[in-house]
Design an enzyme around this catalytic site. Structure first.
Site, PDB file in Angstrom:
ATOM      1  N   HIS A 192      -3.294 -10.120  -3.828  1.00  0.00           N
ATOM      2  CA  HIS A 192      -4.471  -9.976  -2.956  1.00  0.00           C
ATOM      3  C   HIS A 192      -5.714  -9.591  -3.757  1.00  0.00           C
ATOM      4  CE1 HIS A 192      -1.901  -9.399   0.942  1.00  0.00           C
ATOM      5  NE2 HIS A 192      -1.884 -10.631   0.478  1.00  0.00           N
TER       6      HIS A 192
ATOM      7  N   ALA B 254       0.813  -1.226   0.000  1.00  0.00           N
ATOM      8  CA  ALA B 254       0.000   0.000   0.000  1.00  0.00           C
ATOM      9  C   ALA B 254       0.844   1.273   0.000  1.00  0.00           C
ATOM     10  CB  ALA B 254      -0.933  -0.028   1.204  1.00  0.00           C
TER      11      ALA B 254
ATOM     12  N   CYS C   5     -26.789 -12.485  -5.059  1.00  0.00           N
ATOM     13  CA  CYS C   5     -26.871 -12.679  -6.508  1.00  0.00           C
ATOM     14  C   CYS C   5     -28.292 -13.100  -6.887  1.00  0.00           C
ATOM     15  CB  CYS C   5     -25.885 -13.788  -6.897  1.00  0.00           C
ATOM     16  SG  CYS C   5     -25.950 -14.243  -8.640  1.00  0.00           S
TER      17      CYS C   5
ATOM     18  N   GLY D 280       8.576   2.998   6.823  1.00  0.00           N
ATOM     19  CA  GLY D 280       8.597   2.295   8.114  1.00  0.00           C
ATOM     20  C   GLY D 280       9.595   1.138   8.117  1.00  0.00           C
TER      21      GLY D 280
ATOM     22  N   ASN E 147      11.108   1.961   1.952  1.00  0.00           N
ATOM     23  CA  ASN E 147       9.918   1.943   2.792  1.00  0.00           C
ATOM     24  C   ASN E 147      10.100   2.907   3.950  1.00  0.00           C
ATOM     25  OD1 ASN E 147       7.302   0.519   3.100  1.00  0.00           O
ATOM     26  ND2 ASN E 147       8.121   0.122   5.150  1.00  0.00           N
TER      27      ASN E 147
ATOM     28  N   SER F  67       4.887  -3.189   4.856  1.00  0.00           N
ATOM     29  CA  SER F  67       5.451  -3.492   6.181  1.00  0.00           C
ATOM     30  C   SER F  67       5.911  -4.947   6.242  1.00  0.00           C
ATOM     31  CB  SER F  67       4.389  -3.225   7.254  1.00  0.00           C
ATOM     32  OG  SER F  67       3.191  -3.931   6.932  1.00  0.00           O
TER      33      SER F  67
ATOM     34  N   CYS G  94     -20.193 -13.782  -7.586  1.00  0.00           N
ATOM     35  CA  CYS G  94     -21.139 -14.576  -6.804  1.00  0.00           C
ATOM     36  C   CYS G  94     -20.450 -15.863  -6.362  1.00  0.00           C
ATOM     37  CB  CYS G  94     -22.382 -14.929  -7.643  1.00  0.00           C
ATOM     38  SG  CYS G  94     -23.402 -16.180  -6.838  1.00  0.00           S
TER      39      CYS G  94
ATOM     40  N   ARG H 242      -1.255   0.386   7.886  1.00  0.00           N
ATOM     41  CA  ARG H 242      -0.708   0.379   9.260  1.00  0.00           C
ATOM     42  C   ARG H 242       0.053   1.653   9.634  1.00  0.00           C
ATOM     43  NH1 ARG H 242      -0.864  -4.372   6.935  1.00  0.00           N
ATOM     44  NH2 ARG H 242      -2.085  -5.984   7.975  1.00  0.00           N
TER      45      ARG H 242
END
Ligand code: APR
Length: 267
Positions: free
Chosen positions: A128, A35, A161, A237, A235, A212, A136, A47
């Site tokens: 992801h 992200a 659906c 973090g 990054n 992260s 459905c 986060r």
């Protein structure tokens, strides 16, 4: 053997030079993104202090919560995870350029915003899933998220659906094509994971941008690079990999750092 690694927070010259030279000579960079590469496009990460989990606990993005509270799930997901207006930023654009220059082999992203593809990257694995569509769970009918938005405005049970019948209504739920906690996705299959591990094994180095590295199985991928293959992490973090072998860490903004490196590659 003395660890070759450089953890820097101010982009010290030698680590920047090392990263730039690695990228200059690379033919098969595997890029792992999260992200943090989309925050400069106005999308919250999860986060950071002002991230999505400052608004609600992680549980809200779990399969259990989706089944128990589909309406609230959709409201939260549309508000916080669906950004059709967002445009790619410097980080996405430079990665697409490096792919055209034959440096980047693939991007494996945890992001569901589609910005890598919109920037022109061709070889992108959406580990992801995507927030663009929903399916459905019973008949597999695919809905666009825009269709779900109009259903939300006009239908009470918009998440059920009406293209099929099942004994139990739960089976007819239309679920966004994102991987939730307690869920799996297309790339979680044996074949999917094997493809990803092959990319990791063939990588001449691994570039981590804006994650992260806390959520498995994605967070385990850097471990599968060959011995001695460098890991570069850009990054803001800290991550659990920051002090590993052959690791170079730049705790700075992705856009700024990628632009600096790219400018050194193309003076
Ligand atoms: N430049 C560099 N780093 C940044 C920037 C930026 N502009 N913006 C944010 N970051 C860093 C943050 O410091 C943080 O360490 O990006 C990281 C984002 O981490 P997370 O918010 O944990 O996001 P991510 O790693 O993608 O989350 C993984 O968790 O919630 C689940 O499924 C969801 O895919 C997500 C997964």
């Amino acid at each position: 053997m003395k660890k070759k690694s450089g953890v820097i927070s101010n982009m010290s010259a030698n680590t920047m030079d090392t990263c730039t030279n690695l990228i200059r000579n690379a033919k098969k960079i595997v890029v792992l993104t999260g992200a943090g590469i989309s925050t400069e496009s106005g999308i919250k990460d999860f986060r950071s202090k002002t991230g999505i989990y400052s608004l609600a606990p992680e549980y809200i993005l779990s399969l259990d919560y989706f089944y128990q509270h589909p309406k609230e799930f959709y409201q939260f997901a549309i508000e916080n995870l669906y950004h059709p207006e967002a445009v790619p930023n410097k980080g996405h654009e430079i990665l697409a350029k490096w792919e055209q220059e034959g440096k980047v082999a693939t991007i494996i992203t945890q992001n569901i915003d589609g910005l890598h593809q919109r920037a022109g990257s061709k070889n992108v694995i959406e580990f992801h899933g995507t927030m663009k569509t929903a399916t459905c769970l019973n008949c597999g009918k695919n809905y666009s998220t825009d269709e779900m938005l109009s259903r939300m405005e006009t239908m009470e049970d918009f998440y059920i659906c009406n293209n099929c019948i099942a004994n139990n209504k739960l089976e007819q739920y239309i679920k966004p094509d994102v991987v939730l906690f307690g869920d799996t996705g297309t790339w979680f299959s044996m074949a999917g994971i094997q493809t990803i591990l092959r990319y990791m094994q063939e990588a001449d180095f691994v570039l981590v941008l804006g994650t992260s590295l806390l959520v498995a199985p994605f967070s385990t991928f850097p471990q599968y690079r060959r011995q001695g293959v460098p890991l570069i992490i850009i990054n803001k973090g800290e991550t659990p990999y920051d002090f590993g072998q052959d690791t170079y860490v730049i705790h700075e903004s992705i856009g700024k750092t990628m632009e600096e490196i790219n400018n050194q590659l193309h003076p």
